[in-house]
Every structure is written in C-alpha cells, then in structure tokens.
Design a protein around this motif. Structure first.
Motif, mmCIF file in Angstrom:
data_model
loop_
_atom_site.group_PDB
_atom_site.id
_atom_site.type_symbol
_atom_site.label_atom_id
_atom_site.label_comp_id
_atom_site.label_asym_id
_atom_site.label_seq_id
_atom_site.Cartn_x
_atom_site.Cartn_y
_atom_site.Cartn_z
ATOM 1 N N PRO A 1 34.050 47.758 51.114
ATOM 2 C CA PRO A 1 33.336 47.175 49.962
ATOM 3 C C PRO A 1 32.197 46.264 50.406
ATOM 4 C CG PRO A 1 35.445 46.075 50.278
ATOM 5 C CD PRO A 1 35.421 47.222 51.248
ATOM 6 N N THR A 2 31.232 46.112 49.519
ATOM 7 C CA THR A 2 30.075 45.264 49.802
ATOM 8 C C THR A 2 30.260 43.861 49.242
ATOM 9 O OG1 THR A 2 28.599 47.175 49.795
ATOM 10 C CG2 THR A 2 27.580 45.023 49.449
ATOM 11 N N LEU A 3 30.799 43.764 48.027
ATOM 12 C CA LEU A 3 30.980 42.476 47.367
ATOM 13 C C LEU A 3 32.333 42.438 46.672
ATOM 14 C CD1 LEU A 3 27.482 42.004 45.628
ATOM 15 C CD2 LEU A 3 28.280 40.838 47.695
ATOM 16 N N TYR A 4 32.654 41.264 46.138
ATOM 17 C CA TYR A 4 33.852 41.103 45.312
ATOM 18 C C TYR A 4 33.437 40.792 43.878
ATOM 19 C CZ TYR A 4 36.425 40.677 49.725
ATOM 20 O OH TYR A 4 36.966 40.911 50.964
ATOM 21 N N GLY A 5 34.163 41.360 42.939
ATOM 22 C CA GLY A 5 33.979 41.044 41.532
ATOM 23 C C GLY A 5 35.105 40.129 41.082
ATOM 24 N N ARG A 6 34.768 39.054 40.399
ATOM 25 C CA ARG A 6 35.793 38.091 39.981
ATOM 26 C C ARG A 6 36.716 38.691 38.926
ATOM 27 N NH1 ARG A 6 34.790 32.996 41.922
ATOM 28 N NH2 ARG A 6 32.625 32.452 42.406
ATOM 29 N N ASP A 7 37.972 38.350 39.036
ATOM 30 C CA ASP A 7 38.933 38.670 37.992
ATOM 31 C C ASP A 7 38.397 38.141 36.656
ATOM 32 O OD1 ASP A 7 41.926 39.102 37.058
ATOM 33 O OD2 ASP A 7 41.381 37.074 36.436
ATOM 34 N N GLY A 8 38.493 38.971 35.605
ATOM 35 C CA GLY A 8 38.016 38.555 34.294
ATOM 36 C C GLY A 8 36.583 38.925 34.001
ATOM 37 N N SER A 9 35.907 39.601 34.933
ATOM 38 C CA SER A 9 34.517 40.009 34.710
ATOM 39 C C SER A 9 34.453 41.201 33.763
ATOM 40 C CB SER A 9 33.843 40.374 36.032
ATOM 41 O OG SER A 9 33.753 39.253 36.880
ATOM 42 N N LEU A 10 33.496 41.174 32.849
ATOM 43 C CA LEU A 10 33.298 42.254 31.884
ATOM 44 C C LEU A 10 32.361 43.295 32.481
ATOM 45 C CD1 LEU A 10 33.921 43.136 28.909
ATOM 46 C CD2 LEU A 10 31.733 42.058 28.300
ATOM 47 N N VAL A 11 32.737 44.570 32.331
ATOM 48 C CA VAL A 11 31.926 45.660 32.871
ATOM 49 C C VAL A 11 31.812 46.795 31.858
ATOM 50 C CG1 VAL A 11 32.562 45.118 35.255
ATOM 51 C CG2 VAL A 11 33.885 46.826 33.987
ATOM 52 N N LYS A 12 30.850 47.655 32.111
ATOM 53 C CA LYS A 12 30.657 48.877 31.332
ATOM 54 C C LYS A 12 31.251 50.042 32.118
ATOM 55 C CE LYS A 12 26.875 51.833 29.646
ATOM 56 N NZ LYS A 12 25.385 51.928 29.512
ATOM 57 N N LEU A 13 32.127 50.813 31.487
ATOM 58 C CA LEU A 13 32.760 51.956 32.140
ATOM 59 C C LEU A 13 31.825 53.157 32.060
ATOM 60 C CD1 LEU A 13 35.508 52.592 33.509
ATOM 61 C CD2 LEU A 13 36.261 53.504 31.307
ATOM 62 N N SER B 1 35.080 49.770 20.682
ATOM 63 C CA SER B 1 35.011 49.242 19.311
ATOM 64 C C SER B 1 35.086 47.714 19.253
ATOM 65 C CB SER B 1 36.142 49.838 18.466
ATOM 66 O OG SER B 1 37.416 49.504 19.003
ATOM 67 N N ILE B 2 35.109 47.062 20.402
ATOM 68 C CA ILE B 2 35.235 45.594 20.434
ATOM 69 C C ILE B 2 33.914 44.937 20.044
ATOM 70 C CG2 ILE B 2 35.676 43.590 21.914
ATOM 71 C CD1 ILE B 2 37.412 45.399 23.631
ATOM 72 N N ARG B 3 34.006 43.871 19.265
ATOM 73 C CA ARG B 3 32.865 43.007 18.992
ATOM 74 C C ARG B 3 33.237 41.597 19.435
ATOM 75 N NH1 ARG B 3 28.400 45.424 18.675
ATOM 76 N NH2 ARG B 3 27.524 43.615 17.590
ATOM 77 N N PHE B 4 32.433 41.041 20.313
ATOM 78 C CA PHE B 4 32.722 39.714 20.853
ATOM 79 C C PHE B 4 32.118 38.661 19.916
ATOM 80 C CE2 PHE B 4 32.691 42.572 24.557
ATOM 81 C CZ PHE B 4 33.993 42.374 24.984
ATOM 82 N N ASN B 5 32.926 38.223 18.972
ATOM 83 C CA ASN B 5 32.463 37.304 17.937
ATOM 84 C C ASN B 5 32.860 35.848 18.181
ATOM 85 O OD1 ASN B 5 31.201 39.331 16.440
ATOM 86 N ND2 ASN B 5 33.091 39.846 15.368
ATOM 87 N N HIS B 6 33.691 35.608 19.190
ATOM 88 C CA HIS B 6 34.072 34.236 19.560
ATOM 89 C C HIS B 6 33.719 34.006 21.031
ATOM 90 C CE1 HIS B 6 36.591 34.765 15.953
ATOM 91 N NE2 HIS B 6 36.498 33.457 15.831
ATOM 92 N N ILE B 7 32.926 32.992 21.263
ATOM 93 C CA ILE B 7 32.467 32.699 22.621
ATOM 94 C C ILE B 7 32.622 31.207 22.896
ATOM 95 C CG2 ILE B 7 30.569 32.843 24.264
ATOM 96 C CD1 ILE B 7 29.418 35.113 22.642
ATOM 97 N N VAL B 8 33.264 30.896 24.011
ATOM 98 C CA VAL B 8 33.430 29.510 24.444
ATOM 99 C C VAL B 8 32.404 29.231 25.541
ATOM 100 C CG1 VAL B 8 35.014 27.794 25.383
ATOM 101 C CG2 VAL B 8 35.899 29.657 23.958
ATOM 102 N N GLU C 1 24.308 48.429 22.383
ATOM 103 C CA GLU C 1 24.545 49.710 23.040
ATOM 104 C C GLU C 1 25.937 50.250 22.707
ATOM 105 O OE1 GLU C 1 23.709 49.640 27.254
ATOM 106 O OE2 GLU C 1 22.555 47.796 27.014
ATOM 107 N N LYS C 2 26.073 51.549 22.867
ATOM 108 C CA LYS C 2 27.393 52.175 22.743
ATOM 109 C C LYS C 2 28.053 52.076 24.109
ATOM 110 C CE LYS C 2 30.507 54.593 20.477
ATOM 111 N NZ LYS C 2 31.245 54.044 19.312
ATOM 112 N N ILE C 3 28.988 51.136 24.237
ATOM 113 C CA ILE C 3 29.577 50.836 25.545
ATOM 114 C C ILE C 3 31.091 51.001 25.486
ATOM 115 C CG2 ILE C 3 30.057 48.963 27.190
ATOM 116 C CD1 ILE C 3 27.329 47.826 26.589
ATOM 117 N N THR C 4 31.627 51.629 26.525
ATOM 118 C CA THR C 4 33.073 51.571 26.740
ATOM 119 C C THR C 4 33.313 50.408 27.695
ATOM 120 O OG1 THR C 4 33.361 53.954 26.437
ATOM 121 C CG2 THR C 4 35.116 52.773 27.581
ATOM 122 N N TYR C 5 33.909 49.346 27.161
ATOM 123 C CA TYR C 5 34.100 48.121 27.940
ATOM 124 C C TYR C 5 35.352 48.216 28.806
ATOM 125 C CZ TYR C 5 30.743 45.969 24.719
ATOM 126 O OH TYR C 5 29.626 45.667 23.985
#
Length: 339
Positions: free
Chosen positions: A153-165, A198-205, A99-103
C-alpha cells in the motif's frame, strides 16, 4: 414533340433532383439546429457547484444550554466560530450529494478487520507506531493501494472515512474514490462497509480544535440550521497514551450510552463517558467523563472550551452530547474536525 418531351423530362428531373438535394440540406440544418438547442438546454440546466457564499445558515437552536456567541472572549484573546470555513465544508457536502453515489465507509476499529500492511514509505511517530508519509497511523487504519498495484500500500485511510464505491463490493479488491480524502484506490473488501446510494447527510457536527468549540448543524429544506453552539475539549498530543483529535471528515459509526475507558497503561476500567458517538478509531464525541465506573453522570466541567486535554475524543456538556447522540444517527451523519 419528341425533343420537347425529352427536354421537359430533363427539366423535370433536374427540378426533382434539386428539390431532393434541397430537402437533404434542410434536414441537416434542422438536425444541427436541434443539436444546438439541445446543447443550449443542457448548459442552461447545468447547475454550477455551490460555494461558501451560496450556503445559508440560520440560528434555530434545539439545544440552548451553555450557548456561545459567534465571537467570545477567552483569557486575553478572542475565540470564534469559523462560519466561513464551516460554509465551505457544507458546500462540499451539497456538491457531492448531487451525484448518484454508492457510499461506503472505511472501517478498522481496533484492527478488527486485520492490521494493515506496512506502506512503502513509513516512519515511526511519537507513539513508536508506524505512520505513512502524511502522518496517518497504521493502527486502526485501512491500506490504500494504487490502482492495480496491490503488493504494497501507498497510504493509510483513517477508520470512519467516507468514500465512493466504484466497483462491486463482492470483489476481493474493491475500487473506491475518496470523499473524505483525495484519489482513487484499491482496498481489500474486508475494510469496506457499503452504505448504499439513498443516504442524505442532513446532520453534521463541526468540531473546531483551534477554538475548542462544537456546533450541530441540520439541513432544513434548502438551507442549514444551526442547532447548537457549545464549548468543547479536544484531544491533546501527549504520548504515549493521549493523542490529538485528527482533522478531517468522518462518518459517525456507532453510539454508546456509556463508553467505558481504561486507566492509562492498564486494563483496569477507570470510568465512563456518557452519550458517546464514535467517528474515527477510538475518537468519540461524548459527555463529561466520570472517573468511577459506577458513578453518576456529570453534566458540565469548567475545563470545557479551554485547552485540549482528551485522549483523541471530543468532550462537551453531557446534555449536549446526548442531543448529538439523539439526533446525529450512526451511518447517516458526518463529523468535520476543523482547525
């Protein structure tokens, strides 16, 4: 002659009208045909979402110390690398990257962007801190508000979570869609860091908290390459200081050549962990801790790959931590913690 002329005119007009009508009908049919062909081409071009079965994993090690097998003994049991589960996560990454995503990433390390408000339904956990209905702590987290319901707020999102803007990040309340979690939410803009499209996530641990192992995987052309397979030690649930490594998907946010840590219950610096890559809250992937702020780096520990014993962090051999540190760059690389 007059009658013949009029009849001819009538016949001519009828033919003309008939041909005109026929032309209109043919034009409509052509349009329908073109639309059908267009839709057919669209269907043919539509690529179905990837599944775990579509993911190809090859072993192409760039770090080959302390390498574990796919299945290996541990005490009187057997441990494994959960490749099927890992492939499911890789397929998920492949699909959202189409998808075309603004991360963007949710950020509130050490409450640096302000303590999140209390959610509607909260409890106090074993650390006496406020948690939401899913067990996510308020501390170091980001408030998630239901759409246009921005009082509580209803919930909490963890620090470091990836989202779509979804909305502009210049608004006071930014609309996001979760990638690390589900749902569409409004979030105060101070908790959002925009990463671009324009980010591509090519390294995953991948960190496995059940089998206590870790692997670095890199995108190589259209396939994925396994770069390392190593023992690890994750966080243990031991209030009030040590907590388990949270399961989920995160983005690496920062690197530290030495991550200094304090003695439990004190502000005294007890030691450091080398080659630390922070992915959520105070959770790092790092090398073997040295309980001396001025001590030398320790390469390996026999406790690696045994049982959880860390303070949320993930320990691995120091040279392996450096390999991850050097290759999995901040704000460009993901961490999956699986169970």
């Amino acid at each position: 002659m007059k009658i013949y002329f009029n009849l001819g005119l009538v016949l001519f007009s009828s033919v003309f009208i008939s041909c005109k009508d026929k032309t209109i009908v043919e034009s409509d049919q052509d349009t329908l045909t073109r639309d059908s062909i267009h839709e057919k081409h669209k269907e043919e071009k539509k690529i179905p979402p990837q599944t775990a079965e579509d993911v190809i994993l090859n072993k192409e090690f760039t770090f080959d110390k302390y390498t574990l097998e796919d299945t290996y003994p541990y005490k009187d049991t057997t441990r494994v690398f959960q490749w099927n589960k890992i492939k499911e996560k890789l397929a998920y990454v492949e699909n959202f990257q189409r998808e075309k995503i603004t991360y963007a990433v949710l950020q509130n390390y050490k409450n640096m962007n302000g303590e999140a408000p209390t959610v509607k339904n909260f409890t106090r956990n074993d650390y006496t801190r406020v948690s939401d209905s899913l067990g996510v702590e308020r501390y170091q987290s980001v408030p998630l508000y239901e759409i246009e319901q921005t009082k509580i707020p209803t919930l909490y999102g963890r620090d470091g979570s990836l989202v779509k803007l979804i909305s502009s990040d210049t608004l006071d309340m930014v609309r996001i869609e979760g990638i690390s979690f589900s749902g569409t939410w409004d979030v105060p803009k101070r908790y959002i860091k925009t990463l671009g499209d324009s980010i591509r996530f090519n390294h995953i641990v991948f960190v496995d908290v059940t089998h206590q192992n870790i692997t670095l995987i890199e995108k190589s052309n259209s396939q994925w390459a396994i770069r390392s397979m190593n023992p690890a030690t994750s966080g243990v649930h031991k209030p009030p200081y040590a907590m388990e490594t949270p399961v989920g998907m995160f983005i690496i946010q920062e690197n530290k050549p030495k991550m200094f840590y304090q003695k439990d219950g004190s502000t005294e610096i007890e030691g450091f962990a080398p080659y630390a890559s922070r992915f959520t809250n105070g959770g790092y992937i790092h090398g073997v801790p040295t309980n001396n702020p001025k001590g030398n780096i320790i390469e390996y520990s026999p406790t690696l790959g045994t049982i959880p014993r860390s303070h949320m962090c993930v320990r691995t051999a120091s040279s392996h931590a450096k390999h991850i540190y050097d290759n999995a760059k901040p704000l460009q690389s993901l961490v999956f913690v699986i169970d």
